[in-house]
Scaffold this active site. Sequence first.
Site, PDB file in Angstrom:
ATOM      1  CE  LYS A 253      28.076-116.302  27.933  1.00 13.66           C
ATOM      2  NZ  LYS A 253      28.613-114.984  27.803  1.00 13.66           N
TER       3      LYS A 253
ATOM      4  CG  ASP B 271      29.416-108.015  24.432  1.00 17.02           C
ATOM      5  OD1 ASP B 271      28.988-109.028  23.838  1.00 17.02           O
ATOM      6  OD2 ASP B 271      29.985-108.070  25.543  1.00 17.02           O
TER       7      ASP B 271
ATOM      8  CD1 TRP C 224      28.090-109.834  30.624  1.00 19.20           C
ATOM      9  CD2 TRP C 224      30.322-110.061  30.598  1.00 19.20           C
ATOM     10  NE1 TRP C 224      28.394-111.102  31.072  1.00 19.20           N
ATOM     11  CE2 TRP C 224      29.751-111.274  31.059  1.00 19.20           C
ATOM     12  CE3 TRP C 224      31.707-109.964  30.510  1.00 19.20           C
ATOM     13  CZ2 TRP C 224      30.528-112.383  31.424  1.00 19.20           C
ATOM     14  CZ3 TRP C 224      32.482-111.069  30.869  1.00 19.20           C
ATOM     15  CH2 TRP C 224      31.893-112.256  31.320  1.00 19.20           C
TER      16      TRP C 224
HETATM   17  C1  LIG Z   1      29.810-114.246  28.361  1.00 15.21           C
HETATM   18  C2  LIG Z   1      29.912-112.843  27.941  1.00 15.21           C
HETATM   19  C3  LIG Z   1      31.158-112.228  27.715  1.00 15.21           C
HETATM   20  C4  LIG Z   1      32.470-112.967  27.930  1.00 15.21           C
HETATM   21  O1  LIG Z   1      32.614-113.972  27.014  1.00 15.21           O
HETATM   22  P1  LIG Z   1      33.934-114.882  26.987  1.00 15.21           P
HETATM   23  O2  LIG Z   1      33.690-115.741  25.789  1.00 15.21           O
HETATM   24  O3  LIG Z   1      33.969-115.651  28.269  1.00 15.21           O
HETATM   25  O4  LIG Z   1      35.096-114.002  26.843  1.00 15.21           O
HETATM   26  C5  LIG Z   1      31.172-110.914  27.294  1.00 15.21           C
HETATM   27  N1  LIG Z   1      30.038-110.232  27.100  1.00 15.21           N
HETATM   28  C6  LIG Z   1      28.820-110.791  27.307  1.00 15.21           C
HETATM   29  C7  LIG Z   1      27.593-109.978  27.067  1.00 15.21           C
HETATM   30  C8  LIG Z   1      28.722-112.103  27.733  1.00 15.21           C
HETATM   31  O5  LIG Z   1      27.517-112.658  27.936  1.00 15.21           O
END
Ligand SMILES: *Cc1c(COP(=O)(O)O)cnc(C)c1O
Length: 382
Positions: A218, A194, A107
Amino acid sequence: MTSVKRPWNFSAGPSVLPEPVLEQAAREMLDWEGSGMSVMEMSHRGPEFTRICDEAEADLRQLLGLNDDFAVMFMQGGATAENAIIPMNLMGLRPEHKADYVITGSWSKKSRAEAERYGDVAVAASSDQVWQRDGHVWQPLTWVPPVEQWTVRPEASYLHFCSNETIGGVEMFSFPDQAQMKALGAADVPLVIDASSHILSRPMDFSNVGLMYAGAQKNAGPAGVTVVIVRKDLIGHALPMCPAAFNYANVARESSRFNTPPTYSIYVAGLVFKWLLKKGGLEAIEKENILKANALYGFFDQSSFYRLDVFPENRSRMNVPFHLPDTQLDAEFLKGAQALGLNQLKGHKSVGGMRASIYNAMPLEGVMDLIDYLEWFEKTHG
Ligand SMILES: *Cc1c(COP(=O)(O)O)cnc(C)c1O
């Protein structure tokens, strides 16, 4: 309300939601609080949804202990779109248009690649190489470079990292503090984090945070809404190319209602926030998350059958990748798990093996059932 026992869902995302939240949403589907409307049918500017959205924001602020220095926004496009929206909004904080990225997994690599379109991006540190430590060679992207070794440009507009790499299962349990940033010669560089897959899993220190973002699907709610928390003094520097709907100045000024927000997703995320508050907030959920993670990692540590690859200090409490001794056993393992109601354990293709995501909404009971199965499978195949 539910009569059937549902399987345990170990998906990395979209993922398990608290059952009381789903039940409340079901009860309120046709008529939210006597309004005669489903939340999906409401005007996003009407009094009903205004209350839902304002309460979601206030509850999230309370959970995270956020003060008025921060704006809280509910946006769209997921963390992936935010990877572009962030540089469009923050790169212009300094005339050099520079941003530094720490690479610890899939990511953060994607975040960096996206940011390169908007300015001068440098890698502050990377674990995309083997690391010798404690008499062991750790594979790429299974560890976090120690903060003392990060190189941050003092004139960077921000420093980005992913605090829980969902695919590799690599978590940072603390963020660089003021003394550490000073030692790096970057005391004034705000952190951009993030936190998609572990926001709300434990209390977090926001004192150095400029921005934190998370796709809700998540650990915070359903897909469709991105939680963005940004220090207000960083707003107002968007590049001219930034779309109006993604300009933080617009979204924050209009309390997430510059245009139509993902109303139903915000409502369900709001129910998750209330569920967390009722449980006792983030201290309480952290205790449960530690119990679950200790049970699972404790089992793996005493097993000579399963293999874990992540550096112990960075083992994620939310996403637990593990490997069987022989990939030939993978299909049988997954089939047997599914038959017992242990679902979505297949690992991400870039890492292989298995992955159990044990977010806030996964009860300890689900983890114990998984451990029973792991134990049985080892006994019968070891
Ligand atoms: C799932 C995830 C993403 C991407 O998320 P989307 O909603 O599909 O754009 C980015 N960073 C992390 C850490 C993730 O777990």
